[in-house]
Motif scaffolding. Structure first.
Motif, PDB file in Angstrom:
ATOM      1  N   TRP A  53       0.870  -1.197   0.000  1.00 55.14           N
ATOM      2  CA  TRP A  53       0.000   0.000   0.000  1.00 55.14           C
ATOM      3  C   TRP A  53       0.898   1.236   0.000  1.00 55.14           C
ATOM      4  O   TRP A  53       1.857   1.308   0.784  1.00 55.14           O
ATOM      5  CB  TRP A  53      -0.886   0.018   1.251  1.00 55.14           C
ATOM      6  CG  TRP A  53      -2.148   0.811   1.111  1.00 55.14           C
ATOM      7  CD1 TRP A  53      -3.367   0.348   0.693  1.00 55.14           C
ATOM      8  CD2 TRP A  53      -2.344   2.209   1.389  1.00 55.14           C
ATOM      9  NE1 TRP A  53      -4.293   1.361   0.688  1.00 55.14           N
ATOM     10  CE2 TRP A  53      -3.699   2.510   1.117  1.00 55.14           C
ATOM     11  CE3 TRP A  53      -1.506   3.232   1.842  1.00 55.14           C
ATOM     12  CZ2 TRP A  53      -4.236   3.795   1.276  1.00 55.14           C
ATOM     13  CZ3 TRP A  53      -2.030   4.516   2.004  1.00 55.14           C
ATOM     14  CH2 TRP A  53      -3.380   4.770   1.719  1.00 55.14           C
ATOM     15  N   HIS A 106      -2.659   0.606  16.133  1.00 55.64           N
ATOM     16  CA  HIS A 106      -2.477   0.423  14.687  1.00 55.64           C
ATOM     17  C   HIS A 106      -3.805   0.042  14.041  1.00 55.64           C
ATOM     18  O   HIS A 106      -4.562  -0.779  14.570  1.00 55.64           O
ATOM     19  CB  HIS A 106      -1.439  -0.674  14.433  1.00 55.64           C
ATOM     20  CG  HIS A 106      -1.430  -1.158  13.014  1.00 55.64           C
ATOM     21  ND1 HIS A 106      -1.899  -2.400  12.633  1.00 55.64           N
ATOM     22  CD2 HIS A 106      -1.053  -0.541  11.878  1.00 55.64           C
ATOM     23  CE1 HIS A 106      -1.780  -2.524  11.326  1.00 55.64           C
ATOM     24  NE2 HIS A 106      -1.267  -1.422  10.842  1.00 55.64           N
ATOM     25  N   ILE A 107      -4.097   0.636  12.880  1.00 61.62           N
ATOM     26  CA  ILE A 107      -5.330   0.340  12.155  1.00 61.62           C
ATOM     27  C   ILE A 107      -4.972  -0.605  11.009  1.00 61.62           C
ATOM     28  O   ILE A 107      -4.219  -0.217  10.104  1.00 61.62           O
ATOM     29  CB  ILE A 107      -5.968   1.635  11.608  1.00 61.62           C
ATOM     30  CG1 ILE A 107      -6.253   2.600  12.755  1.00 61.62           C
ATOM     31  CG2 ILE A 107      -7.226   1.317  10.821  1.00 61.62           C
ATOM     32  CD1 ILE A 107      -6.532   4.017  12.305  1.00 61.62           C
ATOM     33  N   CYS A 109      -5.696  -1.948   7.832  1.00 63.37           N
ATOM     34  CA  CYS A 109      -6.533  -1.828   6.627  1.00 63.37           C
ATOM     35  C   CYS A 109      -6.345  -3.060   5.760  1.00 63.37           C
ATOM     36  O   CYS A 109      -7.277  -3.541   5.142  1.00 63.37           O
ATOM     37  CB  CYS A 109      -6.144  -0.591   5.836  1.00 63.37           C
ATOM     38  SG  CYS A 109      -6.563   0.936   6.678  1.00 63.37           S
ATOM     39  N   ASP A 133       1.797   7.555   3.320  1.00 61.43           N
ATOM     40  CA  ASP A 133       1.793   6.290   4.066  1.00 61.43           C
ATOM     41  C   ASP A 133       2.231   5.142   3.163  1.00 61.43           C
ATOM     42  O   ASP A 133       1.734   4.995   2.045  1.00 61.43           O
ATOM     43  CB  ASP A 133       0.359   6.057   4.570  1.00 61.43           C
ATOM     44  CG  ASP A 133       0.198   4.766   5.355  1.00 61.43           C
ATOM     45  OD1 ASP A 133       1.209   4.201   5.807  1.00 61.43           O
ATOM     46  OD2 ASP A 133      -0.961   4.335   5.532  1.00 61.43           O
ATOM     47  N   ASP A 135       2.959   0.848   3.337  1.00 65.64           N
ATOM     48  CA  ASP A 135       2.844  -0.398   4.091  1.00 65.64           C
ATOM     49  C   ASP A 135       3.604  -1.498   3.361  1.00 65.64           C
ATOM     50  O   ASP A 135       3.646  -1.521   2.122  1.00 65.64           O
ATOM     51  CB  ASP A 135       1.381  -0.858   4.162  1.00 65.64           C
ATOM     52  CG  ASP A 135       0.548  -0.055   5.131  1.00 65.64           C
ATOM     53  OD1 ASP A 135       0.788   1.157   5.247  1.00 65.64           O
ATOM     54  OD2 ASP A 135      -0.336  -0.645   5.759  1.00 65.64           O
TER      55      ASP A 135
HETATM   56  N1  SME Z   1      -2.197   1.362   9.150  1.00 62.50           N
HETATM   57  C1  SME Z   1      -2.570   2.751   9.149  1.00 62.50           C
HETATM   58  C2  SME Z   1      -3.918   2.964   8.500  1.00 62.50           C
HETATM   59  C3  SME Z   1      -3.853   3.257   7.071  1.00 62.50           C
HETATM   60  S1  SME Z   1      -3.533   1.895   6.126  1.00 62.50           S
HETATM   61  O1  SME Z   1      -2.212   1.371   6.460  1.00 62.50           O
HETATM   62  C4  SME Z   1      -3.624   2.257   4.530  1.00 62.50           C
HETATM   63  C5  SME Z   1      -2.591   3.306  10.564  1.00 62.50           C
HETATM   64  O2  SME Z   1      -2.470   2.563  11.531  1.00 62.50           O
HETATM   65  O3  SME Z   1      -2.725   4.522  10.685  1.00 62.50           O
END
Ligand code: SME
Length: 162
Positions: A53, A106-107, A109, A133, A135
């Motif tokens: 990403w 951490h999100i 996605c 960003d 990944d």
């Molecule tokens: N992992 C990111 C969210 C965005 S995605 O990686 C595209 C985060 O923890 O902010």
């Protein structure tokens, strides 16, 4: 216009110097933030190995909103107190995370992501514009040289808007 990205060669800093020159050529003469974010995402995603990403989140005055990117569909809005992206935006410091699963908040996605680099985008007037960003499915994909190279590319993006 046709643009051909040549294969990067040499040491990692040399490769980032070539990628920066390609980025500058790609953005030259255009100030639209969406157009430049879209093309820069595509350039970086194609040029660098082991990424799943690459893209932009823009700050709307309250939170981060997803912009142009390459990769799987992503979460649309990220509050500044959430995730690696929020941390980069809030602190205005690049977040280089070797293991995203160990990062509180951490999100995820894309479940394939294991490491992440997020560079804050700050305008010449000091205003927060958003974040850039990246990944990777590899653990610890980004080292200090990657961080420096990608910070320079993020600066070229900000400069292209002026
Ligand atoms: N992992 C990111 C969210 C965005 S995605 O990686 C595209 C985060 O923890 O902010």
């Amino acid at each position: 216009m046709s643009f051909s990205a040549t294969t990067l060669t040499g040491s990692k800093p040399a490769q980032y110097a070539q990628l920066l020159a390609q980025a500058r050529a790609l953005l030259h003469g255009e100030r639209d933030r969406i157009a430049n974010a879209a093309n820069l995402s595509a350039l970086v995603y194609q040029a660098l190995p082991d990424l799943n990403w690459v893209g932009f989140y823009f700050y709307d005055g309250t939170e981060l909103v997803v912009g142009p990117f390459q990769g799987l569909p992503a979460c649309v809005r990220i509050p500044l107190d959430k995730g690696v992206c929020g941390a980069a935006a809030r602190t205005r410091q690049t977040q280089r995370i070797e293991d995203v699963h160990a990062f509180p908040g951490h999100i995820a996605c894309d479940s394939a992501s294991n490491s992440e680099l997020v560079v804050p985008l700050v305008g010449a007037d000091g205003a927060l514009l958003g974040v850039f960003d990246l990944d990777s499915p590899l653990p610890a994909r980004f080292d200090v040289e990657d961080q420096q190279g990608l910070e320079a590319i993020a600066r070229a993006y900000v400069e292209s808007l002026q």
